[in-house]
Design a protein around this motif. Sequence first.
Motif, short mmCIF file in Angstrom:
data_model
loop_
_atom_site.label_atom_id
_atom_site.label_comp_id
_atom_site.label_asym_id
_atom_site.label_seq_id
_atom_site.Cartn_x
_atom_site.Cartn_y
_atom_site.Cartn_z
N LYS A 142 1.91 6.15 -3.66
CA LYS A 142 2.29 4.81 -4.13
C LYS A 142 2.03 3.74 -3.07
O LYS A 142 1.93 2.55 -3.41
CB LYS A 142 3.75 4.79 -4.55
CG LYS A 142 4.05 5.60 -5.81
CD LYS A 142 5.51 5.50 -6.20
CE LYS A 142 5.79 6.29 -7.47
NZ LYS A 142 7.23 6.21 -7.86
N LYS A 143 1.94 4.16 -1.81
CA LYS A 143 1.72 3.21 -0.73
C LYS A 143 0.26 3.12 -0.30
O LYS A 143 -0.08 2.31 0.58
CB LYS A 143 2.59 3.59 0.47
CG LYS A 143 4.09 3.53 0.20
CD LYS A 143 4.88 3.90 1.45
CE LYS A 143 6.38 3.85 1.18
NZ LYS A 143 7.16 4.23 2.39
N SER B 60 -2.43 1.89 -1.50
CA SER B 60 -3.14 0.61 -1.66
C SER B 60 -2.80 -0.39 -0.56
O SER B 60 -3.60 -1.30 -0.28
CB SER B 60 -2.83 0.00 -3.03
OG SER B 60 -1.44 -0.26 -3.16
N SER B 61 -1.64 -0.25 0.06
CA SER B 61 -1.23 -1.20 1.10
C SER B 61 -1.47 -0.67 2.51
O SER B 61 -1.18 -1.36 3.49
CB SER B 61 0.26 -1.54 0.94
OG SER B 61 1.07 -0.38 1.12
N MET B 62 -2.04 0.53 2.61
CA MET B 62 -2.25 1.14 3.92
C MET B 62 -3.66 0.92 4.42
O MET B 62 -4.62 0.87 3.64
CB MET B 62 -1.95 2.64 3.85
CG MET B 62 -0.50 2.96 3.53
SD MET B 62 -0.21 4.73 3.22
CE MET B 62 -0.45 5.41 4.86
N THR B 63 -3.81 0.79 5.73
CA THR B 63 -5.14 0.66 6.33
C THR B 63 -5.82 2.04 6.37
O THR B 63 -5.17 3.07 6.18
CB THR B 63 -5.04 0.13 7.76
OG1 THR B 63 -4.37 1.11 8.59
CG2 THR B 63 -4.27 -1.18 7.81
N GLU C 141 -4.18 4.17 9.03
CA GLU C 141 -2.88 4.67 8.61
C GLU C 141 -3.01 5.82 7.62
O GLU C 141 -2.28 6.82 7.69
CB GLU C 141 -2.07 3.54 7.97
CG GLU C 141 -1.60 2.48 8.96
CD GLU C 141 -0.98 1.27 8.30
OE1 GLU C 141 -0.22 0.55 8.96
OE2 GLU C 141 -1.30 1.02 7.10
N ARG D 298 -12.53 3.37 -0.76
CA ARG D 298 -12.54 2.42 0.35
C ARG D 298 -13.98 2.11 0.76
O ARG D 298 -14.79 3.01 0.92
CB ARG D 298 -11.75 2.98 1.54
CG ARG D 298 -10.24 3.11 1.27
CD ARG D 298 -9.60 1.74 1.08
NE ARG D 298 -8.18 1.81 0.81
CZ ARG D 298 -7.22 1.56 1.71
NH1 ARG D 298 -7.54 1.22 2.94
NH2 ARG D 298 -5.95 1.65 1.35
#
Length: 211
Positions: free
Chosen positions: A121-122, A124-127, A130, A156
Amino acid sequence: MSHIVACYNMGMLPIQVRNHLKKADPKIYSLAQVISDIDLHPTKKYFQDLCESIVCQQLSGKAAASIWKKFELLVGKKNIQPEYIAKLDDAFLRSTGISWAKARYTKSVARAFLDGTVTPKKFSSMTEEELITQLVKIKGVGKWTAEMFLMFSLGREDVFSAGDLGLRKGVQKLCGMKILPSEQTMKRVSKKWSPYRTYGALLLWRSLETV
């Protein structure tokens, strides 16, 4: 390349990517002029893709496809979910044709999804950094597998696997080098393609097949 990488989806190379590569690097753009049927289509099948990567590690394309097909048949496509795989006996997983180590690694992936080591779920907001750091915490998932996951599962656009043998051969061919380039050289060459290094990688892989 793994079975997943060998089966990347086709599509038209986005115009913004062509324009960037044209300005950034004439050599990689020369490939874009003759190889245009490439685009990223993320699968979003996060758990299944990581399982397939584990199952198909260190296998050729045909052997990988055969083993994965058997795995899907015995486990059941709909059952390739963390909750189900985590409960399976290692011996049953071994019966699909994979090694004992891969059986354990597959269950490690399942546990990572269940215990929060991996947090889809996270994503999309992770580099990229990360994500790779999170994924390599899973036993059996190395940096290369994580990089392929970022490219083909997440779509990506700015990922480049400097240690990938196919990409090293592609850069060697592209730049007319006598020996395979080092990872440092790979990073230097591909830096110019950012923020579209993934497309540069796709072009290099295809160039080994068609150019």
